[in-house]
Design a protein around this motif. Structure first.
Motif, PDB file in Angstrom:
ATOM      1  N   MET A  84     -46.073  35.934  15.323  1.00 12.60           N
ATOM      2  CA  MET A  84     -46.849  37.092  15.113  1.00 12.60           C
ATOM      3  C   MET A  84     -46.082  38.139  14.232  1.00 12.60           C
ATOM      4  N   VAL A  85     -44.596  38.182  14.573  1.00  9.15           N
ATOM      5  CA  VAL A  85     -43.980  38.995  13.704  1.00  9.15           C
ATOM      6  C   VAL A  85     -43.856  38.439  11.998  1.00  9.15           C
ATOM      7  N   VAL A  86     -43.825  37.061  12.049  1.00  6.92           N
ATOM      8  CA  VAL A  86     -43.546  36.490  10.738  1.00  6.92           C
ATOM      9  C   VAL A  86     -44.953  36.849  10.043  1.00  6.92           C
ATOM     10  N   LEU A 102     -48.505  38.909   6.125  1.00 10.46           N
ATOM     11  CA  LEU A 102     -49.993  39.604   5.873  1.00 10.46           C
ATOM     12  C   LEU A 102     -49.740  40.947   5.190  1.00 10.46           C
ATOM     13  N   LEU A 103     -49.005  41.810   5.725  1.00 12.57           N
ATOM     14  CA  LEU A 103     -48.882  43.324   5.362  1.00 12.57           C
ATOM     15  C   LEU A 103     -48.495  43.056   3.680  1.00 12.57           C
ATOM     16  N   ALA A 104     -47.584  42.350   3.303  1.00 16.08           N
ATOM     17  CA  ALA A 104     -47.114  42.029   1.994  1.00 16.08           C
ATOM     18  C   ALA A 104     -48.520  41.624   1.163  1.00 16.08           C
ATOM     19  N   ALA A 163     -50.894  33.955   5.191  1.00 16.32           N
ATOM     20  CA  ALA A 163     -49.814  34.334   6.107  1.00 16.32           C
ATOM     21  C   ALA A 163     -49.655  33.231   7.129  1.00 16.32           C
ATOM     22  N   ALA A 164     -50.983  32.592   7.627  1.00  9.93           N
ATOM     23  CA  ALA A 164     -50.612  31.589   8.560  1.00  9.93           C
ATOM     24  C   ALA A 164     -50.031  30.431   8.191  1.00  9.93           C
ATOM     25  N   GLY A 165     -50.421  30.136   6.845  1.00  2.84           N
ATOM     26  CA  GLY A 165     -49.457  28.826   6.227  1.00  2.84           C
ATOM     27  C   GLY A 165     -48.284  29.326   6.105  1.00  2.84           C
ATOM     28  N   THR A 166     -47.656  30.439   5.857  1.00  2.00           N
ATOM     29  CA  THR A 166     -46.228  30.707   5.737  1.00  2.00           C
ATOM     30  C   THR A 166     -45.738  30.630   7.214  1.00  2.00           C
ATOM     31  N   THR A 167     -46.400  31.194   8.130  1.00  2.00           N
ATOM     32  CA  THR A 167     -46.021  31.156   9.495  1.00  2.00           C
ATOM     33  C   THR A 167     -45.791  29.925   9.828  1.00  2.00           C
TER      34      THR A 167
END
Length: 473
Positions: free
Chosen positions: A64-66, A71-73, A103-107
């Motif tokens: 969730m943090v990642v 997502l914020l960026a 963001a999900a892919g990066t996570t």
């Protein structure tokens, strides 16, 4: 300022800027302008923190943090943390979903690299819940801002340029309060609307715009169409760049102008927000830091070379190795520029009015070598350290030629909006010596409008290449 001719008077008319960049002063009315920008960012941060606290249990907190940080960026990069006239979660939904997928892919990639447990259906559902919290927070913020606009608690005083059919439409639409702008008057040299048809008073002519902005306390200008020549409009807009105002313009042929998410649309009329000039940006203050560090390092490292050049100049031409000459810098202010002497002028008049000595037979071998390699300009590092100049900027010229070129070239005056430089964008593009002044002014103004630290670095690197190769002059 000591320059008293027509060009000097024109330079004196420029809005003054201090030699060292400082943050622009903000009036009390400017605070609400930041409402959407700060509120949307705060809403996203709080929503993502809530998502970590409420949905990040059972080993999903790290994911969730990642996800939240990426997502914020992504939302910031997509322009969703900027001030806007139109606020709609539905309009933003495609952008938010794309940012969430990235963001999900990066996570997932981070989990694989760091050997976290792979994302399962439960974690993916929690990430989806975080997106829903972000959308809900944004919807709440937008509702609050819309209510504040309708009640006029958020209302930016706005000057409309152009008192014609389009200007009248803009005044009527913006006056409804749904966009957070409060029109206070028109500016136009030749108003087309009759006195009885004007929804707002005419506060002055186009050239009065800067003074009208100050007098009304306006922090927004909307450029409609007026009968003034385009050249006049450009000059007035440049004059307003020193003021703390946002400027919107209606595109030409706006009836067939396609829109995108960076174009504001008010009741069917597209408005393009003009980018603030670079010298109004927060990174501009770093330019002076780079100048001081670079000039100090250059003087410390190159003083042996300067000393050798000075000895060679003295041996070739006698005492008085430093050449001092009055030049025009930021906002038309004069200063004394230092160079190593390559030619001893007959008198002060020759120094002030002779355009080039490149083909002068009096220049000896040492002088020609220094001019070709630009070694004669090394003492200007002291001018940079003192604050007279910058490492990169429009090259400074003598008052006599500033007067002449300002009269001959309409854009020449505006190159003095930033500190002059040891080297510049025009020079590395071959515009030095006996070359077109009009082209120089165009390149210099391009630099002023598009400055960045990277552009300064590029100019310095290319200048170094010119000096090393001996293609200076």
């Amino acid at each position: 300022m000591s320059t008293t001719t027509q060009a000097g008077e024109a330079l004196g008319a420029l809005p003054r800027q201090r030699s060292r960049p400082v943050p622009p002063r903000r009036s009390p009315r400017s605070a609400p302008q930041l409402c959407v920008r700060r509120a949307s960012l705060l809403a996203d941060v709080l929503a993502l923190l809530a998502a970590v606290a409420l949905l990040g249990g059972a080993g999903a907190a790290d994911d969730m943090v990642v996800f939240g940080l990426v997502l914020l960026a992504g939302l910031g990069a997509a322009g969703l943390h900027r001030a806007r006239l139109n606020l709609s979660v539905l309009d933003e939904l495609p952008v938010v979903l794309v940012a969430a997928l990235a963001a999900a892919g990066t996570t997932a990639a981070t989990a694989a690299v760091l050997r976290y447990p792979p994302l399962d259906a439960v974690v993916v559902a929690r990430l989806g819940g975080a997106v829903l919290l972000v959308l809900a927070a944004r919807a709440l913020v937008y509702a609050v801002v819309a209510a504040a606009r309708r009640s006029r608690r958020v209302a930016h005083r706005t000057v409309v340029v152009g008192c014609g059919g389009l200007g009248g439409q803009l005044a009527d639409v913006l006056g409804r309060g749904t966009h957070g702008l409060l029109p206070v008057g028109f500016v136009d040299d030749d108003p087309q609307l009759a006195a009885g048809e004007r929804p707002l008073p005419v506060l002055g002519g186009l050239r009065d715009l800067p003074s009208v902005v100050r007098a009304t306390g306006a922090d927004t200008v909307v450029l409609g169409f007026s009968n003034a020549p385009e050249r006049v409009v450009v000059d007035v807009v440049r004059a307003c760049h020193r003021l703390d105002v946002e400027i919107f313009t209606v595109p030409r042929y706006w009836q067939v102008h396609s829109t995108h998410r960076l174009v504001e649309v008010v009741h069917g009329i597209p408005l393009v927000r003009l980018r603030r000039p670079a010298f109004r940006s927060s990174t501009w203050r770093l330019k002076r830091v780079v100048d001081v560090v670079g000039a100090a390092a250059g003087l410390a490292l190159l003083w042996p070379l300067v000393a050798v050049c000075a000895l060679a100049v003295r041996r070739e031409g006698g005492p008085g190795v430093l050449f001092r000459q009055v030049r025009v810098g930021l906002d038309g202010r004069e200063f004394e520029l230092l160079k190593l002497r390559s030619l001893r002028p007959v008198d002060a008049a020759e120094s002030a009015t002779t355009w080039s000595i490149a083909d002068d037979d009096r220049v000896g071998p040492v002088g020609r070598l220094m001019r070709r390699t630009s070694l004669d300009e090394l003492p200007q590092l002291w001018n940079v350290l003192r604050g007279d100049m910058s490492l990169v900027g429009p090259r400074p010229e003598r008052p006599h030629f500033v007067q002449r070129f300002t009269a001959e070239h309409e854009d020449y005056l505006w190159r003095h909006r930033v500190p002059c430089g040891l080297t510049g964008w025009a020079q590395i593009n071959g515009l030095r010596g006996d070359t077109s002044i009009g082209e120089r002014a165009r390149f210099d103004n391009f630099y002023v409008e598009n400055w960045s630290l990277w552009l300064d670095l590029l100019v310095l690197l290319r200048t170094t290449a010119h000096v090393v190769s001996g293609t200076g002059r």
